[in-house]
Write a protein that holds these residues in place. Sequence first.
Motif, PDB file in Angstrom:
ATOM      1  N   ASP A 271       0.845  -1.190   0.000  1.00 33.88           N
ATOM      2  CA  ASP A 271       0.000   0.000   0.000  1.00 33.88           C
ATOM      3  C   ASP A 271       0.886   1.247   0.000  1.00 33.88           C
ATOM      4  OD1 ASP A 271       0.863   0.453   2.622  1.00 33.88           O
ATOM      5  OD2 ASP A 271      -1.033  -0.160   3.529  1.00 33.88           O
ATOM      6  N   CYS A 272       0.305   2.430   0.076  1.00 28.94           N
ATOM      7  CA  CYS A 272       1.085   3.663  -0.027  1.00 28.94           C
ATOM      8  C   CYS A 272       1.996   3.869   1.172  1.00 28.94           C
ATOM      9  CB  CYS A 272       0.171   4.861  -0.234  1.00 28.94           C
ATOM     10  SG  CYS A 272      -0.864   5.233   1.177  1.00 28.94           S
ATOM     11  N   HIS A 273       1.833   3.099   2.233  1.00 28.53           N
ATOM     12  CA  HIS A 273       2.707   3.189   3.398  1.00 28.53           C
ATOM     13  C   HIS A 273       3.809   2.135   3.348  1.00 28.53           C
ATOM     14  CE1 HIS A 273      -0.195   5.969   5.009  1.00 28.53           C
ATOM     15  NE2 HIS A 273      -1.141   5.070   4.824  1.00 28.53           N
ATOM     16  N   GLY A 274       3.825   1.311   2.288  1.00 30.27           N
ATOM     17  CA  GLY A 274       4.817   0.267   2.155  1.00 30.27           C
ATOM     18  C   GLY A 274       4.477  -0.999   2.922  1.00 30.27           C
ATOM     19  N   ALA A 275       3.254  -1.083   3.444  1.00 34.76           N
ATOM     20  CA  ALA A 275       2.826  -2.260   4.192  1.00 34.76           C
ATOM     21  C   ALA A 275       2.237  -3.297   3.236  1.00 34.76           C
ATOM     22  CB  ALA A 275       1.789  -1.873   5.239  1.00 34.76           C
ATOM     23  N   LEU A 276       2.412  -4.558   3.574  1.00 35.22           N
ATOM     24  CA  LEU A 276       1.885  -5.635   2.757  1.00 35.22           C
ATOM     25  C   LEU A 276       0.397  -5.822   3.018  1.00 35.22           C
ATOM     26  CD1 LEU A 276       2.699  -7.881   0.720  1.00 35.22           C
ATOM     27  CD2 LEU A 276       2.865  -9.407   2.700  1.00 35.22           C
ATOM     28  N   GLY A 277      -0.365  -5.921   1.950  1.00 36.60           N
ATOM     29  CA  GLY A 277      -1.800  -6.158   2.048  1.00 36.60           C
ATOM     30  C   GLY A 277      -2.197  -7.396   1.276  1.00 36.60           C
ATOM     31  N   TYR A 278      -3.414  -7.839   1.501  1.00 30.79           N
ATOM     32  CA  TYR A 278      -3.954  -9.055   0.885  1.00 30.79           C
ATOM     33  C   TYR A 278      -5.367  -8.769   0.415  1.00 30.79           C
ATOM     34  CZ  TYR A 278      -6.311 -13.605   0.966  1.00 30.79           C
ATOM     35  OH  TYR A 278      -7.059 -14.702   0.657  1.00 30.79           O
ATOM     36  N   VAL A 279      -5.694  -9.225  -0.783  1.00 35.72           N
ATOM     37  CA  VAL A 279      -7.068  -9.104  -1.277  1.00 35.72           C
ATOM     38  C   VAL A 279      -7.465 -10.447  -1.889  1.00 35.72           C
ATOM     39  CG1 VAL A 279      -6.366  -8.119  -3.518  1.00 35.72           C
ATOM     40  CG2 VAL A 279      -8.692  -7.782  -2.688  1.00 35.72           C
ATOM     41  N   PRO A 280      -8.604 -11.004  -1.447  1.00 37.58           N
ATOM     42  CA  PRO A 280      -9.047 -12.279  -2.019  1.00 37.58           C
ATOM     43  C   PRO A 280      -9.651 -12.076  -3.405  1.00 37.58           C
ATOM     44  CG  PRO A 280     -10.617 -11.526  -0.375  1.00 37.58           C
ATOM     45  CD  PRO A 280      -9.476 -10.551  -0.358  1.00 37.58           C
ATOM     46  N   GLY A 281      -9.566 -13.115  -4.225  1.00 37.26           N
ATOM     47  CA  GLY A 281     -10.159 -13.075  -5.553  1.00 37.26           C
ATOM     48  C   GLY A 281     -11.620 -13.481  -5.516  1.00 37.26           C
ATOM     49  N   ARG A 282     -12.388 -12.908  -6.443  1.00 34.93           N
ATOM     50  CA  ARG A 282     -13.787 -13.322  -6.622  1.00 34.93           C
ATOM     51  C   ARG A 282     -13.890 -14.264  -7.800  1.00 34.93           C
ATOM     52  NH1 ARG A 282     -17.469  -8.110  -6.861  1.00 34.93           N
ATOM     53  NH2 ARG A 282     -16.134  -7.883  -8.656  1.00 34.93           N
ATOM     54  N   GLU A 283     -13.292 -13.850  -8.915  1.00 37.56           N
ATOM     55  CA  GLU A 283     -13.228 -14.634 -10.143  1.00 37.56           C
ATOM     56  C   GLU A 283     -11.992 -14.134 -10.877  1.00 37.56           C
ATOM     57  OE1 GLU A 283     -16.176 -12.796 -13.223  1.00 37.56           O
ATOM     58  OE2 GLU A 283     -17.174 -12.859 -11.293  1.00 37.56           O
ATOM     59  N   PRO A 284     -11.515 -14.820 -11.907  1.00 39.06           N
ATOM     60  CA  PRO A 284     -10.282 -14.388 -12.567  1.00 39.06           C
ATOM     61  C   PRO A 284     -10.310 -12.907 -12.971  1.00 39.06           C
ATOM     62  CG  PRO A 284     -10.924 -16.541 -13.370  1.00 39.06           C
ATOM     63  CD  PRO A 284     -12.056 -16.048 -12.491  1.00 39.06           C
ATOM     64  N   GLY A 285      -9.311 -12.170 -12.485  1.00 41.65           N
ATOM     65  CA  GLY A 285      -9.181 -10.759 -12.816  1.00 41.65           C
ATOM     66  C   GLY A 285     -10.011  -9.810 -11.973  1.00 41.65           C
ATOM     67  N   TYR A 286     -10.781 -10.315 -11.025  1.00 42.20           N
ATOM     68  CA  TYR A 286     -11.608  -9.466 -10.170  1.00 42.20           C
ATOM     69  C   TYR A 286     -11.289  -9.750  -8.712  1.00 42.20           C
ATOM     70  CZ  TYR A 286     -14.340  -8.352 -14.273  1.00 42.20           C
ATOM     71  OH  TYR A 286     -14.723  -7.922 -15.509  1.00 42.20           O
ATOM     72  N   TRP A 287     -11.207  -8.703  -7.912  1.00 40.07           N
ATOM     73  CA  TRP A 287     -10.811  -8.827  -6.518  1.00 40.07           C
ATOM     74  C   TRP A 287     -11.905  -8.286  -5.620  1.00 40.07           C
ATOM     75  CZ3 TRP A 287      -6.968 -11.947  -6.892  1.00 40.07           C
ATOM     76  CH2 TRP A 287      -6.209 -11.909  -8.057  1.00 40.07           C
ATOM     77  N   ASP A 288     -12.025  -8.864  -4.471  1.00 36.84           N
ATOM     78  CA  ASP A 288     -13.060  -8.453  -3.524  1.00 36.84           C
ATOM     79  C   ASP A 288     -12.466  -7.455  -2.533  1.00 36.84           C
ATOM     80  OD1 ASP A 288     -15.338  -8.203  -2.079  1.00 36.84           O
ATOM     81  OD2 ASP A 288     -15.717 -10.354  -1.976  1.00 36.84           O
TER      82      ASP A 288
END
Length: 101
Positions: free
Chosen positions: A46-63
Amino acid sequence: MRLPLPIHHDQPCSSYNAPGCHCRATCASLHMTLLAPQINSAKFLDCHGALGYVPGREPGYWDWRYANPVGIGHPLFEASDLIADFLRNAHSGLLPPIHLL
Protein backbone atom coordinates in the motif's frame (compact mmCIF):
# COMPACT_ATOMS: atom_id res chain seq x y z
CA MET A 1 9.26 2.97 3.86
CA ARG A 2 6.68 5.59 2.90
CA LEU A 3 6.03 5.75 -0.84
CA PRO A 4 4.68 8.82 -2.66
CA LEU A 5 0.90 8.95 -3.03
CA PRO A 6 -0.10 7.71 -6.48
CA ILE A 7 -2.53 9.55 -8.72
CA HIS A 8 -5.82 7.77 -9.41
CA HIS A 9 -8.48 9.41 -11.58
CA ASP A 10 -6.45 12.67 -11.37
CA GLN A 11 -6.57 12.69 -7.55
CA PRO A 12 -3.99 11.61 -4.95
CA CYS A 13 -5.13 8.25 -3.62
CA SER A 14 -4.08 6.77 -0.29
CA SER A 15 -6.61 3.94 0.07
CA TYR A 16 -6.88 0.70 -1.86
CA ASN A 17 -10.53 0.25 -0.92
CA ALA A 18 -11.92 3.72 -1.60
CA PRO A 19 -15.69 3.80 -2.17
CA GLY A 20 -16.57 3.86 -5.85
CA CYS A 21 -13.26 2.37 -7.01
CA HIS A 22 -13.86 -0.34 -9.59
CA CYS A 23 -10.27 -1.27 -10.42
CA ARG A 24 -9.86 -4.83 -11.57
CA ALA A 25 -6.50 -6.53 -11.01
CA THR A 26 -4.59 -3.59 -9.63
CA CYS A 27 -5.28 -0.06 -8.54
CA ALA A 28 -3.17 3.09 -8.85
CA SER A 29 -3.09 3.28 -5.05
CA LEU A 30 -0.97 0.09 -5.04
CA HIS A 31 2.73 0.50 -5.76
CA MET A 32 3.42 -3.14 -6.53
CA THR A 33 1.12 -6.15 -6.77
CA LEU A 34 1.82 -9.87 -6.78
CA LEU A 35 -1.00 -11.89 -8.29
CA ALA A 36 -1.24 -15.35 -6.73
CA PRO A 37 -3.82 -17.44 -8.57
CA GLN A 38 -2.63 -20.54 -6.68
CA ILE A 39 -4.35 -19.20 -3.57
CA ASN A 40 -6.94 -17.04 -5.38
CA SER A 41 -5.58 -13.74 -4.07
CA ALA A 42 -3.19 -10.87 -4.62
CA LYS A 43 -0.60 -9.37 -2.31
CA PHE A 44 0.30 -5.72 -2.61
CA LEU A 45 2.23 -2.83 -1.09
CA ASP A 46 0.00 0.00 0.00
CA CYS A 47 1.08 3.66 -0.03
CA HIS A 48 2.71 3.19 3.40
CA GLY A 49 4.82 0.27 2.16
CA ALA A 50 2.83 -2.26 4.19
CA LEU A 51 1.88 -5.64 2.76
CA GLY A 52 -1.80 -6.16 2.05
CA TYR A 53 -3.95 -9.06 0.89
CA VAL A 54 -7.07 -9.10 -1.28
CA PRO A 55 -9.05 -12.28 -2.02
CA GLY A 56 -10.16 -13.07 -5.55
CA ARG A 57 -13.79 -13.32 -6.62
CA GLU A 58 -13.23 -14.63 -10.14
CA PRO A 59 -10.28 -14.39 -12.57
CA GLY A 60 -9.18 -10.76 -12.82
CA TYR A 61 -11.61 -9.47 -10.17
CA TRP A 62 -10.81 -8.83 -6.52
CA ASP A 63 -13.06 -8.45 -3.52
CA TRP A 64 -11.73 -5.14 -2.18
CA ARG A 65 -14.33 -5.16 0.61
CA TYR A 66 -12.26 -7.89 2.27
CA ALA A 67 -8.79 -6.50 1.54
CA ASN A 68 -6.70 -6.05 4.64
CA PRO A 69 -3.14 -5.69 5.89
CA VAL A 70 -1.14 -8.84 6.50
CA GLY A 71 -0.58 -8.66 10.26
CA ILE A 72 -0.16 -10.98 13.21
CA GLY A 73 -2.64 -13.82 12.95
CA HIS A 74 -2.96 -13.62 9.16
CA PRO A 75 -2.16 -16.96 7.45
CA LEU A 76 0.57 -15.24 5.39
CA PHE A 77 2.16 -13.44 8.35
CA GLU A 78 5.22 -15.71 8.54
CA ALA A 79 6.03 -15.05 4.87
CA SER A 80 5.00 -11.38 4.94
CA ASP A 81 8.49 -9.89 5.38
CA LEU A 82 9.85 -11.99 2.52
CA ILE A 83 6.96 -11.05 0.20
CA ALA A 84 7.07 -7.35 1.15
CA ASP A 85 10.85 -7.18 0.63
CA PHE A 86 10.46 -8.86 -2.77
CA LEU A 87 7.82 -6.32 -3.82
CA ARG A 88 9.87 -3.35 -2.50
CA ASN A 89 12.98 -4.57 -4.34
CA ALA A 90 11.00 -5.11 -7.55
CA HIS A 91 9.49 -1.62 -7.25
CA SER A 92 12.92 -0.04 -6.67
CA GLY A 93 14.49 -2.03 -9.49
CA LEU A 94 11.84 -1.03 -11.99
CA LEU A 95 11.99 2.70 -11.28
CA PRO A 96 15.28 3.52 -13.11
CA PRO A 97 14.32 2.00 -16.50
CA ILE A 98 10.64 3.02 -16.37
CA HIS A 99 11.25 6.09 -18.54
CA LEU A 100 12.54 3.82 -21.31
CA LEU A 101 9.22 2.00 -21.66
